[in-house]
Design a protein around this motif. Structure first.
Motif, short mmCIF file in Angstrom:
data_model
loop_
_atom_site.label_atom_id
_atom_site.label_comp_id
_atom_site.label_asym_id
_atom_site.label_seq_id
_atom_site.Cartn_x
_atom_site.Cartn_y
_atom_site.Cartn_z
N SER A 43 52.71 44.58 32.01
CA SER A 43 52.33 43.35 31.31
C SER A 43 51.13 42.69 31.99
O SER A 43 50.66 41.65 31.54
N ASN A 44 50.63 43.33 33.07
CA ASN A 44 49.57 42.71 33.86
C ASN A 44 48.18 43.27 33.58
O ASN A 44 47.23 42.96 34.29
N VAL A 45 48.06 44.13 32.58
CA VAL A 45 46.76 44.73 32.26
C VAL A 45 45.80 43.65 31.76
O VAL A 45 46.12 42.90 30.84
N ASP A 46 44.63 43.56 32.39
CA ASP A 46 43.61 42.60 31.99
C ASP A 46 42.35 43.39 31.63
O ASP A 46 41.68 43.95 32.49
N GLN A 47 42.03 43.42 30.36
CA GLN A 47 40.94 44.25 29.88
C GLN A 47 39.56 43.80 30.35
O GLN A 47 38.58 44.53 30.19
N LYS A 48 39.46 42.66 30.99
CA LYS A 48 38.16 42.22 31.50
C LYS A 48 37.62 43.21 32.52
O LYS A 48 36.40 43.35 32.68
N TYR A 112 46.57 48.01 49.39
CA TYR A 112 46.27 46.69 48.83
C TYR A 112 46.83 45.58 49.71
O TYR A 112 46.17 44.55 49.91
N THR A 113 48.02 45.78 50.21
CA THR A 113 48.62 44.78 51.08
C THR A 113 47.77 44.56 52.32
O THR A 113 47.55 43.41 52.75
N GLY A 114 47.26 45.66 52.89
CA GLY A 114 46.44 45.56 54.09
C GLY A 114 45.12 44.84 53.87
O GLY A 114 44.69 44.04 54.71
N ASP A 125 38.75 52.36 45.85
CA ASP A 125 39.31 53.17 44.78
C ASP A 125 40.33 52.43 43.95
O ASP A 125 41.44 52.91 43.71
N ALA A 126 39.95 51.26 43.46
CA ALA A 126 40.83 50.49 42.59
C ALA A 126 40.61 50.93 41.14
O ALA A 126 39.51 50.81 40.62
N TRP A 127 41.66 51.46 40.52
CA TRP A 127 41.58 51.96 39.14
C TRP A 127 42.00 50.85 38.18
O TRP A 127 43.16 50.42 38.19
N ILE A 136 46.48 44.19 41.25
CA ILE A 136 45.47 43.14 41.08
C ILE A 136 46.14 41.82 40.69
O ILE A 136 45.73 40.75 41.12
N LYS A 137 47.19 41.90 39.89
CA LYS A 137 47.93 40.69 39.53
C LYS A 137 48.53 40.04 40.78
O LYS A 137 48.50 38.83 40.94
N LYS A 138 49.04 40.87 41.69
CA LYS A 138 49.70 40.37 42.88
C LYS A 138 48.73 39.92 43.96
O LYS A 138 48.94 38.89 44.61
N PHE A 139 47.64 40.69 44.16
CA PHE A 139 46.76 40.44 45.30
C PHE A 139 45.35 39.99 44.92
O PHE A 139 44.55 39.69 45.80
N GLY A 140 45.05 39.95 43.63
CA GLY A 140 43.67 39.74 43.20
C GLY A 140 42.98 38.51 43.74
O GLY A 140 41.79 38.54 44.07
N ASP A 141 43.72 37.41 43.89
CA ASP A 141 43.10 36.18 44.37
C ASP A 141 42.81 36.23 45.87
O ASP A 141 42.18 35.32 46.43
N LYS A 142 43.25 37.30 46.55
CA LYS A 142 42.98 37.45 47.98
C LYS A 142 42.00 38.59 48.25
O LYS A 142 41.78 38.97 49.41
#
Length: 337
Positions: A43-48, A112-114, A125-127, A136-142
């Protein structure tokens, strides 16, 4: 070590599912086709994230002042060839400029956590928008977005270049020319599931023997058939070194049975660009097309070359053979066809 990313990506691209882990590094080129996948779309897919040009944000880094800090840790995703290829390429160039670069392998989640926690400086290598949507939903703002560098990551059915088939549908009437066989990879691969559940029924390819085996077996058969100048059809994906090692091309997919392409991004830890403005710009300048990326991966991972061993030496060899690409990379002048 089997690249499990592409196994997972397959199911993602066709079924909209999300794989949340990558697996070991290898010279077999497993990748997203090789991982497990969920049957439920994220549910976290962001087409941007699909709307990115690899030339966005580029500028000449060679004239920038040197960074005062020199120690950089790059996280590479185990089992994802392009992750190690780009990490070692960046390391090669930064080491030349006096940095001290360390590459550490991680599964995608810990990677991603690191980065989000500041323990890793950079991942390449972020797909997106599908495969890593939940991360990206979980860590994107960091994370600091350092731009995209490749825009054609997809699942395919491929044939030798001099064969007659032009689209996947042609394999139905031309099956005998391909020994009535479509060579696949691991049974649990997303790529295998996409082929079985989408491509074969949509194009009516039930007359083909879909030979499910392993990535190394598929690649061995591809090498054997192309060297013997025999027609062959295989399940494959981009990016992959096989496109440089063998005379192979993708079949057209007018029904979209294999799914669409994803975009590969680089992300830095919080404050990375402030601490390393010149290094960050070099990362932003990175841009690959299929030809150059498959060439780099071929040198690094195919059994006929370095086979995944001594990756620093392999990258140094590729860089020596591609001086114009290296110069244009620093100057922000790479052109992607």
């Amino acid at each position: 070590m089997v690249r499990k990313k592409l196994l997972a990506l397959t199911a993602l691209l066709s079924a909209g599912a999300l794989a949340l882990s990558g697996c070991g590094a290898s010279n077999s080129g497993g990748g997203s086709a090789a991982g497990s996948s969920s049957d439920e779309p994220s549910s976290n897919v962001d087409q941007k994230w699909a709307n990115c040009k690899v030339t966005d944000g580029v500028k000449d880094s060679s004239s920038m002042d040197a960074d005062s800090k020199k120690d950089i840790t790059i996280g590479a995703f185990n089992g994802w060839d392009e992750s190690f290829a780009t990490a070692h390429l960046i390391k090669y160039e930064l080491d030349k400029q006096g940095y001290n670069v360390t590459i550490k392998g991680f599964d995608a989640g810990p990677g991603y956590t690191g980065v989000a926690g500041g323990d890793i400086d950079l991942i390449t290598d972020a797909w997106l928008p599908l495969t890593h949507a939940d991360y990206i939903k979980k860590f994107g703002d960091k994370l600091e977005n350092l731009g995209c560098w490749y825009d054609n990551a997809k699942l395919t059915i491929a044939v030798n270049k001099d064969s007659k088939a032009q689209s996947i549908g042609d394999l139905k009437s031309m099956a005998s020319e391909y020994n009535n066989t479509l060579y696949g990879i691991e049974a649990g691969a997303g790529l295998t599931k996409t082929t079985q559940n989408s491509a074969i029924p949509k194009y009516g390819l039930d007359n083909l023997n879909f030979k499910v085996s392993s990535t190394p077996a598929m690649l061995a058969q591809l090498k054997k058939s192309t060297e013997a100048k025999q027609d062959i059809a295989v399940t494959l994906w981009t990016p992959h070194w096989a496109y440089d090692a063998y005379p192979v091309r993708d079949l057209k997919d007018p029904k979209g049975a294999m799914g669409g392409a994803e975009v590969l991004y680089s992300f830095g830890r919080p404050g990375f660009e402030k601490d390393f403005p010149k290094a960050a710009q070099l990362v932003k300048n990175m841009a690959f097309d299929d030809k150059n990326l498959s060439s780099l991966e071929n040198v690094m991972f195919s059994d006929d070359n370095y086979g995944g061993e001594d990756q620093d030496k392999a990258v140094a060899e590729w860089a020596k053979d591609n001086p114009d690409w290296m110069k244009n990379w620093q100057e922000g002048k790479l052109q992607v066809k």
